[in-house]
Design a protein around this motif. Structure first.
Motif, short mmCIF file in Angstrom:
data_model
loop_
_atom_site.label_atom_id
_atom_site.label_comp_id
_atom_site.label_asym_id
_atom_site.label_seq_id
_atom_site.Cartn_x
_atom_site.Cartn_y
_atom_site.Cartn_z
N LYS A 159 0.82 -1.22 -0.08
CA LYS A 159 0.09 0.00 0.01
C LYS A 159 0.95 1.08 -0.01
O LYS A 159 0.47 2.26 -0.42
CB LYS A 159 -0.92 0.20 1.21
CG LYS A 159 -2.21 -0.96 0.94
CD LYS A 159 -3.32 -0.87 2.07
CE LYS A 159 -3.95 0.41 2.06
NZ LYS A 159 -5.02 0.36 2.88
N ILE B 185 3.39 1.70 -1.80
CA ILE B 185 3.87 2.06 -3.16
C ILE B 185 2.74 3.12 -3.84
O ILE B 185 3.11 4.11 -4.35
CB ILE B 185 3.60 0.99 -4.20
CG1 ILE B 185 4.56 -0.12 -3.78
CG2 ILE B 185 3.79 1.31 -5.69
CD1 ILE B 185 4.52 -1.49 -4.40
N ARG B 186 1.66 3.17 -3.69
CA ARG B 186 0.65 4.12 -4.31
C ARG B 186 -0.58 3.81 -3.00
O ARG B 186 -1.01 2.69 -2.80
CB ARG B 186 0.13 3.73 -5.14
CG ARG B 186 0.97 4.69 -6.43
CD ARG B 186 0.55 4.48 -7.61
NE ARG B 186 -0.77 4.87 -7.93
CZ ARG B 186 -1.44 4.87 -9.11
NH1 ARG B 186 -0.68 4.48 -10.06
NH2 ARG B 186 -2.75 5.11 -9.31
N TYR C 215 -2.97 1.46 -4.63
CA TYR C 215 -2.30 0.36 -5.46
C TYR C 215 -3.53 -0.91 -5.56
O TYR C 215 -3.47 -1.38 -6.59
CB TYR C 215 -0.90 -0.03 -4.76
CG TYR C 215 -0.26 -1.08 -5.76
CD1 TYR C 215 0.44 -0.66 -6.77
CD2 TYR C 215 -0.42 -2.28 -5.22
CE1 TYR C 215 1.01 -1.65 -7.45
CE2 TYR C 215 0.32 -3.32 -5.72
CZ TYR C 215 1.03 -3.06 -6.95
OH TYR C 215 1.57 -3.92 -7.82
N CYS C 216 -3.88 -1.11 -4.47
CA CYS C 216 -4.62 -2.32 -4.16
C CYS C 216 -6.08 -2.37 -5.29
O CYS C 216 -6.38 -2.98 -5.74
CB CYS C 216 -4.92 -2.55 -2.73
SG CYS C 216 -3.77 -3.20 -1.87
N GLN D 42 -6.20 -0.24 -7.66
CA GLN D 42 -5.85 -0.40 -9.00
C GLN D 42 -5.71 -2.07 -9.43
O GLN D 42 -5.95 -2.25 -10.64
CB GLN D 42 -4.33 0.26 -9.12
CG GLN D 42 -3.94 0.49 -10.70
CD GLN D 42 -2.45 1.05 -10.71
OE1 GLN D 42 -1.63 1.12 -10.05
NE2 GLN D 42 -2.20 1.45 -11.96
N VAL D 43 -5.03 -2.76 -8.70
CA VAL D 43 -4.65 -4.10 -8.94
C VAL D 43 -6.12 -5.01 -9.13
O VAL D 43 -6.20 -5.87 -9.94
CB VAL D 43 -3.77 -4.71 -7.92
CG1 VAL D 43 -3.76 -6.40 -8.21
CG2 VAL D 43 -2.28 -4.38 -8.19
N SER E 240 5.29 -9.05 -12.37
CA SER E 240 5.42 -7.67 -11.80
C SER E 240 6.88 -7.56 -11.84
O SER E 240 7.84 -8.16 -11.89
CB SER E 240 5.01 -7.82 -10.19
OG SER E 240 5.46 -6.41 -9.74
N ARG F 75 8.12 -5.07 -10.29
CA ARG F 75 8.64 -4.27 -8.83
C ARG F 75 8.87 -5.40 -7.88
O ARG F 75 8.23 -6.23 -7.49
CB ARG F 75 7.16 -3.79 -8.27
CG ARG F 75 6.89 -2.39 -9.04
CD ARG F 75 5.46 -2.06 -8.44
NE ARG F 75 5.02 -0.85 -9.00
CZ ARG F 75 5.04 0.50 -9.20
NH1 ARG F 75 5.80 0.92 -7.97
NH2 ARG F 75 4.59 1.37 -9.47
N VAL G 176 7.07 -5.74 -4.47
CA VAL G 176 5.87 -6.60 -4.73
C VAL G 176 6.02 -8.01 -4.83
O VAL G 176 5.26 -8.95 -4.22
CB VAL G 176 4.92 -6.19 -6.10
CG1 VAL G 176 3.75 -7.17 -6.25
CG2 VAL G 176 4.46 -4.92 -5.73
#
Length: 155
Positions: free
Chosen positions: A56, A58-59, A62-63, A65-66, A117, A119, A122
């Protein structure tokens, strides 16, 4: 054709990817994930909370968005099970009784996403959590079924 028979013929993608439902459905899923993570007990729960916090970080969204990115795959993977569930009359109960199957379908999707990914954060967080992930996902299946059913009934 009655409303009930139209719903039975609607696939999960028709329900969840509908522009009137999608954003709210994603928000409900993120709330479910937040709730599941917060309730995770013991050392495993601490590890899950730390990894989730990292992801979380990261942005903030983020969750969400995923979940939104994976929604077409989730809808396709769960559609046959959902159709069976609706045909059996109580889709929430039906999915809850098949938690391991539903969890496996969802984890196959997240495994592919994590594998692709770029990242490292992640990938690392996912790798640490993956061995215990099925238990956590299975615990969330009944609530996920309730969320799906809410949008199924709203359609």
């Amino acid at each position: 054709m009655t409303i009930k028979s139209r719903k039975a013929k609607m696939g999960l993608s028709d329900i969840l990817l509908n522009e009137n439902n999608r954003e709210s459905f994603v928000d409900d899923c993120v709330k479910l994930i937040d709730k599941q993570v917060a309730a995770a007990p013991g050392l495993g729960g601490l590890a899950l909370k730390a990894a989730y916090s990292t992801v979380k970080g990261i942005r903030a969204d983020y969750c969400a968005q995923v979940v939104d990115q994976l929604l077409p795959e989730i809808s396709s993977a769960l559609d046959p099970i959902w159709t069976e569930a609706v045909n059996h009359g109580n889709p929430v109960e039906y999915l809850a009784q098949r938690k391991p199957i539903v969890a496996d379908e969802l984890l196959q999707i997240s495994d592919k996403k994590a594998e692709k990914s770029t990242r490292a954060v992640v990938k690392g967080a996912y790798a640490k959590l993956r061995p215990s992930a099925k238990t956590y996902v299975e615990k969330g299946v009944p609530d996920l079924a309730e969320i799906i059913n809410k949008y199924n009934n709203a359609g």
